[in-house]
Design a protein around this motif. Structure first.
Motif, PDB file in Angstrom:
ATOM      1  N   MET A 186      45.578  52.208  27.510  1.00  0.00           N
ATOM      2  CA  MET A 186      45.841  51.018  26.717  1.00  0.00           C
ATOM      3  C   MET A 186      46.989  50.205  27.286  1.00  0.00           C
ATOM      4  O   MET A 186      47.056  49.003  27.090  1.00  0.00           O
ATOM      5  N   ARG A 187      47.881  50.860  28.022  1.00  0.00           N
ATOM      6  CA  ARG A 187      48.997  50.121  28.573  1.00  0.00           C
ATOM      7  C   ARG A 187      48.542  49.122  29.607  1.00  0.00           C
ATOM      8  O   ARG A 187      49.230  48.152  29.877  1.00  0.00           O
ATOM      9  N   GLY A 188      47.406  49.390  30.184  1.00  0.00           N
ATOM     10  CA  GLY A 188      46.984  48.500  31.259  1.00  0.00           C
ATOM     11  C   GLY A 188      46.155  47.325  30.789  1.00  0.00           C
ATOM     12  O   GLY A 188      45.907  46.380  31.543  1.00  0.00           O
ATOM     13  N   VAL A 189      45.759  47.366  29.544  1.00  0.00           N
ATOM     14  CA  VAL A 189      44.797  46.352  29.090  1.00  0.00           C
ATOM     15  C   VAL A 189      45.421  44.962  29.114  1.00  0.00           C
ATOM     16  O   VAL A 189      44.889  44.026  29.724  1.00  0.00           O
ATOM     17  N   ALA A 190      46.559  44.821  28.463  1.00  0.00           N
ATOM     18  CA  ALA A 190      47.158  43.477  28.383  1.00  0.00           C
ATOM     19  C   ALA A 190      47.540  42.938  29.752  1.00  0.00           C
ATOM     20  O   ALA A 190      47.224  41.784  30.067  1.00  0.00           O
ATOM     21  N   PRO A 191      48.221  43.766  30.614  1.00  0.00           N
ATOM     22  CA  PRO A 191      48.561  43.218  31.931  1.00  0.00           C
ATOM     23  C   PRO A 191      47.335  42.766  32.707  1.00  0.00           C
ATOM     24  O   PRO A 191      47.334  41.703  33.316  1.00  0.00           O
ATOM     25  N   LEU A 192      46.266  43.589  32.651  1.00  0.00           N
ATOM     26  CA  LEU A 192      45.096  43.201  33.432  1.00  0.00           C
ATOM     27  C   LEU A 192      44.459  41.930  32.890  1.00  0.00           C
ATOM     28  O   LEU A 192      43.929  41.108  33.641  1.00  0.00           O
ATOM     29  N   LEU A 193      44.526  41.766  31.576  1.00  0.00           N
ATOM     30  CA  LEU A 193      43.963  40.537  31.013  1.00  0.00           C
ATOM     31  C   LEU A 193      44.702  39.332  31.547  1.00  0.00           C
ATOM     32  O   LEU A 193      44.120  38.350  31.997  1.00  0.00           O
ATOM     33  N   THR A 194      46.062  39.429  31.528  1.00  0.00           N
ATOM     34  CA  THR A 194      46.845  38.325  32.066  1.00  0.00           C
ATOM     35  C   THR A 194      46.519  38.100  33.529  1.00  0.00           C
ATOM     36  O   THR A 194      46.404  36.964  33.996  1.00  0.00           O
ATOM     37  N   SER A 195      46.383  39.209  34.271  1.00  0.00           N
ATOM     38  CA  SER A 195      46.158  39.051  35.709  1.00  0.00           C
ATOM     39  C   SER A 195      44.832  38.369  35.985  1.00  0.00           C
ATOM     40  O   SER A 195      44.718  37.543  36.884  1.00  0.00           O
ATOM     41  N   ILE A 196      43.846  38.697  35.189  1.00  0.00           N
ATOM     42  CA  ILE A 196      42.550  38.042  35.372  1.00  0.00           C
ATOM     43  C   ILE A 196      42.691  36.550  35.158  1.00  0.00           C
ATOM     44  O   ILE A 196      42.220  35.728  35.953  1.00  0.00           O
ATOM     45  N   ARG A 197      43.343  36.185  34.078  1.00  0.00           N
ATOM     46  CA  ARG A 197      43.456  34.769  33.758  1.00  0.00           C
ATOM     47  C   ARG A 197      44.223  34.034  34.828  1.00  0.00           C
ATOM     48  O   ARG A 197      43.957  32.865  35.109  1.00  0.00           O
TER      49      ARG A 197
ATOM     50  N   LEU B 185      34.236  35.224  38.596  1.00  0.00           N
ATOM     51  CA  LEU B 185      34.406  36.653  38.393  1.00  0.00           C
ATOM     52  C   LEU B 185      35.311  37.193  39.495  1.00  0.00           C
ATOM     53  O   LEU B 185      35.049  36.976  40.663  1.00  0.00           O
ATOM     54  N   THR B 186      36.395  37.856  39.123  1.00  0.00           N
ATOM     55  CA  THR B 186      37.272  38.431  40.128  1.00  0.00           C
ATOM     56  C   THR B 186      36.986  39.922  40.246  1.00  0.00           C
ATOM     57  O   THR B 186      36.277  40.498  39.445  1.00  0.00           O
ATOM     58  N   THR B 187      37.619  40.530  41.240  1.00  0.00           N
ATOM     59  CA  THR B 187      37.437  41.970  41.421  1.00  0.00           C
ATOM     60  C   THR B 187      38.092  42.752  40.302  1.00  0.00           C
ATOM     61  O   THR B 187      37.815  43.930  40.110  1.00  0.00           O
ATOM     62  N   LEU B 188      38.981  42.068  39.583  1.00  0.00           N
ATOM     63  CA  LEU B 188      39.698  42.786  38.543  1.00  0.00           C
ATOM     64  C   LEU B 188      38.896  42.897  37.258  1.00  0.00           C
ATOM     65  O   LEU B 188      39.212  43.707  36.402  1.00  0.00           O
ATOM     66  N   HIS B 189      37.874  42.055  37.129  1.00  0.00           N
ATOM     67  CA  HIS B 189      37.107  42.069  35.882  1.00  0.00           C
ATOM     68  C   HIS B 189      36.543  43.438  35.552  1.00  0.00           C
ATOM     69  O   HIS B 189      36.697  43.919  34.429  1.00  0.00           O
ATOM     70  N   PRO B 190      35.809  44.078  36.488  1.00  0.00           N
ATOM     71  CA  PRO B 190      35.257  45.392  36.129  1.00  0.00           C
ATOM     72  C   PRO B 190      36.334  46.412  35.799  1.00  0.00           C
ATOM     73  O   PRO B 190      36.152  47.225  34.895  1.00  0.00           O
ATOM     74  N   ASP B 191      37.486  46.347  36.483  1.00  0.00           N
ATOM     75  CA  ASP B 191      38.547  47.296  36.157  1.00  0.00           C
ATOM     76  C   ASP B 191      39.037  47.074  34.746  1.00  0.00           C
ATOM     77  O   ASP B 191      39.296  48.012  33.999  1.00  0.00           O
ATOM     78  N   PHE B 192      39.174  45.806  34.411  1.00  0.00           N
ATOM     79  CA  PHE B 192      39.608  45.482  33.059  1.00  0.00           C
ATOM     80  C   PHE B 192      38.634  46.028  32.027  1.00  0.00           C
ATOM     81  O   PHE B 192      39.018  46.622  31.013  1.00  0.00           O
ATOM     82  N   MET B 193      37.352  45.834  32.302  1.00  0.00           N
ATOM     83  CA  MET B 193      36.328  46.327  31.380  1.00  0.00           C
ATOM     84  C   MET B 193      36.427  47.836  31.238  1.00  0.00           C
ATOM     85  O   MET B 193      36.311  48.388  30.139  1.00  0.00           O
ATOM     86  N   LEU B 194      36.650  48.498  32.355  1.00  0.00           N
ATOM     87  CA  LEU B 194      36.725  49.947  32.318  1.00  0.00           C
ATOM     88  C   LEU B 194      37.878  50.399  31.440  1.00  0.00           C
ATOM     89  O   LEU B 194      37.762  51.308  30.627  1.00  0.00           O
ATOM     90  N   LEU B 195      39.033  49.709  31.625  1.00  0.00           N
ATOM     91  CA  LEU B 195      40.182  50.072  30.803  1.00  0.00           C
ATOM     92  C   LEU B 195      39.898  49.845  29.320  1.00  0.00           C
ATOM     93  O   LEU B 195      40.264  50.665  28.474  1.00  0.00           O
ATOM     94  N   CYS B 196      39.236  48.727  29.026  1.00  0.00           N
ATOM     95  CA  CYS B 196      38.904  48.460  27.616  1.00  0.00           C
ATOM     96  C   CYS B 196      38.040  49.575  27.049  1.00  0.00           C
ATOM     97  O   CYS B 196      38.227  50.031  25.932  1.00  0.00           O
TER      98      CYS B 196
END
Lengths: 428, 445
Positions: free
Chosen positions: A123-134, A143-154
C-alpha cells in the motif's frame, strides 16, 4: 577513475546552472549522460550530493544522482529509507524535467516497487506510483510502463477504487504491447473485484484480440478469465473470435482452455446441475488457475439468468413454481434469490409473502427525465469526439510517407480522371 | 386415407363464432364425432394401383401393430405381388408372412423360378432388339427400346436400373410428349426409391416442355412436386402445390397418389403453415380444391372448425385421424410435426384477439388441464410467438405490447455504447500495429 571532489562540485554547479529552461535542460541532459558511468562507479558516495540539490527545481539532476545511488543493492533496513526518499522525490519533482529522462525515472519507480514488495507493504507504493504515472504521461491517453506495476500494487494492496479511477481513462497510445497486456489483465481483475463486469469484459477482450505474433501466457490467462466473465455478464460465450484477432491467438488459445470451454457447454444447457457437475470435474484446473471464486460466481449467475427469463413470460408466479423451474430446493431459497436480485437491480419485482407470490414489474425507466437527456447528450458528444479522433488519425496516416510508398507502388500508372501530384514511383 | 366410409357429420353451416371456444352444453350442434375406425384395408388398397399398392400394404403391415390387420395387409400384398413379376419382393413378403396364413401363402418356388426364367429370356430379347436399333440409329426405336428396358426393370423391382434406363431415353426424345413421358417415368421411380431431389428436378424439366402439357399432366406434376416438398419438410410450399392440383387429376395418378391423399396432405400442410388470410383464400374459398375435400369429409370439417375457432372439435378430429395417418408412407414422418404446428397455431390464434384470457376457459376450449396449458403457452411466449405474460396467481393471460418508445431509447443508448467500445478498441489496436510496424521497419526517412 576516481571522481575527484572537483568534478563532483562541477557536476552540482552544472545542475544548478542549467536547470532554468528547456534549452539548458537538454544541454544538462547530454552532460549527465556523459557522466553516467562516473556516477555509477561512485554510487556509494553520492548520497550527500542530494542534500545540495532541490528536487523540485533540479529534478533532472536529482533524478540522475538518485538513480545512481539506488542502483546498488541495499539491505532491508535501508529499504525503508529508500522508499521514503524516492516517494518524496516523486511527489515534488517537476514533470517536464523528468520526461527528458524517462528510462531513469521508470527505473527508480520500479526499484521503489521492488522495495515496497520486499517490505511486504504494497500500500505504501500505491500513492507514489499514481503520482509518477500522472507525471510521466504526456497525456491521459498514453500508457506508460508504470501502469501495469501500479495495477499490480493496487491488486496486492486491495486498493481497488484507486485502480478503477485510473482505468477510467481511455488508452490510445502504447509504448510496449506487453505493458498493455499486463495492464488490461490486472485492470480486468480489479474490475472483477469491484463487480464491474462490463469494463472487465472490455479490458480482457482487448488483450485477447490484440495483434500479437505469438501468444503469451498473459493472453492465455486473460482468455480463461474472459470466458468466465462473459458467462457471468452476458450469460453466453461466443467461441468464434472476431475477425481482427491475430491468427496466433485464434489457433492456440482454445487449446489451453479446454476445461473452460466445457464449462461453457454445460452452461448453455441452462441446468444448474449440469454446471455444478462440470465444476466438480474440473475443480483442480480451476483451482490451480486461481479462478475458483469466479467459477462459483458463474454458477450463481445461472440462477439469476433463469429467473430473469421467467420475467419475460410471467406476470406473477408463485415462489414454489420459481423454485421448481430454476431447480432450487425450496421456496425460501427462491425468495432469497429474488430478493437479492431486486436489491442489485437485476429485476423489478415485488414479493407478496402472504400468498407466496412474486409480481414482476416493468422497467420503470421512462426515458423522460433531465438526467436521461444529459446522459444522451454526453454520449453523443463523446462519440463525436471519438469520430473526430478517428478522422485525424486517418489523415495523419494518409500523409505518412511509408504508407504512400506502399500504396504508390500498387497504383495504376495511367489515371485519366485524377491527376496525382504524387509520382507513381515513390522512392524514399 | 381415412376410412373410406360414410360417416359424414351434418354439414355445418354458418356458425356464430364463440368467443371462448366451444360450449359443451350447446345442443344445437349435434355432431357425431367419428371415432377413427380402423382402417379398411381393402378399400384403402383399392385406391392405388401398381407398385405403390404393394409398398403401402407392406408399410401398413409393418406399422399397424395389430396382428389381424397385419395379416390382412400381408395377404393382400401377396396376392398383388403374384399378379406382378417382382420375385425379390415376393420372397420378402413370404418371409414376413412366415407361414401364418396357411399353405396357400407360402414360398411358391415354382412360380418364382418361372418368373425369373421368363425375365431372363425377355431381357435377352430386349437387349438384342436394343442393339439392333442402336446399329440402325433410329432415334424413336432406340428411345422405345430404352423405355421398354426401364419398364422391364421396374416390373422386376430393380428400381436403380429402371431409373438409369428411363434417363437414357432423354437423348432420344424428339417431341415434348416424349420428354414428359420420360420425366413422368423418372418421377415415378424416384418416388418409389425415395429420392426426392430427382423428383424436383424432373418436375422442373417436365414443366419446361410447355406444349406437351395437358391439364392431367399438369395436375400430376403438381402432385409430385407437392410430395417432394412434403418430404423436404417445406410444408408451406407443399401445401401450395397440393392446393393447385386441378380436379382433372381424378384417378389418373393412382400409381402414386390418390385424390384423397391430395386433400389430406394439402389441408394438413396448409393448416400448419398458412396464415389466416391465405387459409381462407387458398383452401376454404378454393372451388377446385372443394372437389377433393368432398372425398374426405372429416378433413373438410377440420378446416372449417379451425377457421371458425372451434378448436376443441378441430383437435378432436385430428386426434381421431392420427392412427390412420401414421399408416401412410409419405405422411408418417411428418404427422407429429404437423400436429404440433397446428396445435400451436390454434393456441396462438385463440389468444390473438384478446387483451386478457382466462386460462380456465381456454383449457376447456382445448380440452386440456390448466397446468399443461400453462406450460405450452410458456414455450410459445419464450419463442416470441405470443406476445403476452401469464399471471400465474390468477390464471390469466395478459397481452403485452412492447413499448416502442422505451425500446428505441434503450437500443439507441446500447448502440452508442457498443460503437464507443468498438471504436476505442480499434484505435488501440491500430496503435499497437503501428508500433509493431515501426519496430519491424526501422528504415526511417
Amino acid at each position: 577513475m576516481n571522481l575527484s571532489m572537483s568534478s563532483v562540485e562541477s557536476l552540482v554547479a552544472q545542475i544548478h546552472g542549467l536547470s532554468s529552461n528547456i534549452g539548458e535542460l537538454t544541454q544538462l541532459r547530454n552532460y549527465l549522460k556523459q557522466c553516467d558511468d562516473l556516477l555509477r562507479t561512485e554510487s556509494t558516495r553520492l548520497a550527500p550530493l542530494l542534500t545540495e540539490l532541490d528536487p523540485s527545481v533540479h529534478s533532472l539532476g536529482y533524478l540522475y544522482i538518485l538513480e545512481a545511488c539506488t542502483s546498488a543493492p541495499i539491505s532491508k533496513d535501508q529499504a525503508n529509507k529508500l522508499v521514503l526518499s524516492v516517494a518524496r522525490f516523486i511527489n515534488v519533482c517537476a514533470a517536464e524535467q523528468i520526461r527528458l529522462a524517462p528510462e531513469k525515472f521508470i527505473s527508480i519507480c520500479k526499484r521503489l516497487m521492488l522495495q515496497v514488495m520486499l517490505l511486504e507493504d504494497p500500500m505504501r507504493g500505491v500513492a507514489p506510483l499514481l503520482t509518477s504515472i500522472r507525471k510521466l504521461q504526456s497525456s491521459t491517453e498514453q500508457l506508460t510502463t508504470l501502469h501495469p506495476d501500479f495495477m499490480l500494487l493496487c491488486l496486492l494492496s486491495k486498493c481497488y477504487k484507486i485502480g478503477l479511477s485510473v482505468l477510467e481513462d481511455d488508452i490510445f497510445e502504447v509504448d510496449l504491447p506487453r505493458d498493455l497486456f499486463l495492464y488490461c489483465y490486472y485492470g480486468g481483475m480489479i474490475c472483477i473485484g469491484q463487480k464491474q463486469f462490463r469494463k472487465a469484459l472490455e479490458l480482457l477482450h482487448n488483450v485477447v484480440t490484440a495483434p500479437m505474433p505469438i501468444i503469451s501466457a498473459i493472453a492465455v490467462e486473460a482468455y480463461k478469465k474472459y470466458i468466465l466473465v462473459s458467462l457471468i455478464h452476458l450469460g453466453q460465450f461466443a467461441t468464434s473470435f472476431p475477425k481482427y484477432t491475430s491468427s496466433a491467438a485464434q489457433r492456440n488459445l482454445k487449446n489451453f482452455s479446454q476445461s473452460y470451454l466445457e464449462l461453457v457447454n454445460s452452461y448453455s444447457t441452462g441446468k444448474v446441475s449440469e454446471v455444478e457437475k462440470c465444476v466438480e470435474i474440473y475443480k483442480d484446473t480451476f483451482g490451480s488457475d486461481n479462478n475458483l471464486g469466479l467459477v462459483k460466481q458463474v454458477v450463481s449467475s445461472m440462477y439469476k439468468r433463469n429467473i430473469q427469463r421467467l420475467t419475460q413470460t410471467y406476470l406473477t408466479l408463485s415462489l414454489q413454481d420459481i423454485a421448481n423451474t430454476v431447480q432450487l430446493n425450496s421456496p425460501k431459497e427462491a425468495e432469497m434469490h429474488v430478493l437479492q436480485m431486486i436489491q442489485e437491480g437485476d429485476i423489478y419485482a415485488t414479493i407478496n409473502q402472504k400468498d407466496g407470490m412474486v409480481r414482476f414489474l416493468e422497467d420503470p425507466e421512462q426515458y423522460k427525465t433531465c438526467e436521461m437527456i444529459e446522459r444522451l447528450d454526453f454520449s453523443i458528444q463523446r462519440i463525436m469526439r471519438l469520430s473526430k479522433k478517428l478522422t485525424t488519425m486517418n489523415e495523419v496516416m494518409s500523409c505518412d510517407p511509408s504508407y504512400l510508398g506502399k500504396v504508390g507502388k500498387e497504383r495504376q500508372r495511367f489515371d485519366y480522371d485524377d491527376f496525382y501530384t504524387v509520382p507513381s514511383k515513390f522512392t524514399i | 386415407m381415412e376410412p373410406e366410409d360414410n360417416a359424414a357429420g351434418p354439414v355445418i353451416g354458418d356458425e356464430e363464432i364463440h368467443a371462448n371456444g366451444r360450449d359443451e352444453s350447446d345442443s344445437q350442434r349435434h355432431r357425431p364425432i367419428i371415432s377413427g375406425e380402423q382402417l379398411d384395408i381393402e378399400a384403402y388398397a383399392a385406391l392405388y394401383t401398381g407398385r405403390t399398392k404393394t409398398t403401402r400394404l407392406l408399410f401398413i403391415a409393418d406399422k399397424c401393430g395389430a396382428p389381424s390387420m397385419e395379416l390382412e395387409a400381408l395377404r393382400m400384398a401377396y396376392d398383388e405381388i403374384k399378379k406382378g413379376e417382382d420375385t425379390q419382393l415376393f420372397r420378402e413378403v413370404v418371409g414376413k408372412i412366415n407361414g401364418r396364413l396357411g399353405p396357400n401363402y407360402g414360398l411358391d418356388d415354382a412360380w418364382a423360378d418361372a418368373v425369373d426364367r421368363r425375365a431372363e429370356s425377355r431381357k435377352d430379347k430386349l437387349e438384342n432388339e436394343l442393339n439392333a436399333y442402336r446399329t440402325n440409329l433410329i432415334k424413336e426405336s432406340i428411345r422405345m427400346g430404352y423405355n421398354d428396358f426401364g419398364d422391364f426393370f421396374y416390373a422386376h423391382g430393380r428400381l436403380g436400373e429402371a431409373f438409369k434406363n428411363y434417363v437414357r431415353t432423354r437423348d432420344y426424345c424428339t417431341t415434348s410428349k416424349h420428354i414428359i413421358h420420360m420425366c413422368l417415368n423418372a418421377i415415378l421411380v424416384s418416388i418409389e426409391m425415395g429420392q426426392f431431389t430427382h423428383v424436383t428436378s424432373y418436375v422442373g424439366k417436365a414443366e419446361q416442355a410447355v406444349d406437351g402439357l395437358d391439364p392431367v399432366t399438369i395436375a400430376k406434376l403438381r402432385c409430385a412436386a407437392g410430395l417432394s416438398h412434403l418430404e423436404g419438410k417445406k410444408y408451406k410450399l407443399a401445401a401450395r402445390k397440393f392446393l393447385e392440383v386441378g380436379p382433372e387429376l381424378g384417378n389418373n395418378y393412382t400409381e402414386i397418389i390418390a385424390p384423397q391423399d391430395v386433400a389430406t396432405y394439402g389441408t394438413l400442410c396448409a393448416l400448419a403453415s398458412f396464415d389466416r388470410s391465405e387459409l381462407k383464400s387458398k383452401v376454404i374459398d378454393n372451388t377446385n380444391f372443394r372437389n377433393f375435400l368432398e372425398l374426405v369429409p372429416e378433413i373438410r370439417e377440420l378446416i372449417n372448425d379451425f377457421y371458425t375457432s372451434h378448436y376443441a372439435s378441430c383437435l378432436e378430429y385430428l386426434g381421431n385421424l392420427k392412427t390412420n395417418l401414421l399408416l401412410d408412407i409419405h405422411l408418417h414422418d411428418h404427422v407429429e410435426t404437423l400436429y404440433e404446428q397446428i396445435r400451436n397455431k390454434a393456441l396462438i390464434q385463440y389468444t390473438l384477439p384478446f387483451v386478457s384470457v382466462d386460462l380456465n376457459m381456454m383449457a376447456n376450449a382445448f380440452n386440456t388441464s390448466v397446468t399443461g396449458l400453462e406450460k405450452e403457452l410458456e414455450a410459445l411466449i419464450t419463442n416470441d410467438q405470443i406476445q403476452a405474460r401469464i399471471d400465474s396467481h390468477n390464471k390469466i393471460l395478459y397481452a403485452r405490447h412492447a413499448d416502442q418508445r422505451n425500446g428505441t431509447f434503450q437500443r439507441a443508448l446500447q448502440t452508442g455504447n457498443e460503437f464507443d467500445r468498438e471504436l476505442r478498441a480499434m484505435l488501440l489496436r491500430a496503435n499497437l500495429i503501428k508500433h509493431d510496424y515501426n519496430l519491424k521497419a526501422p528504415r526511417k526517412y
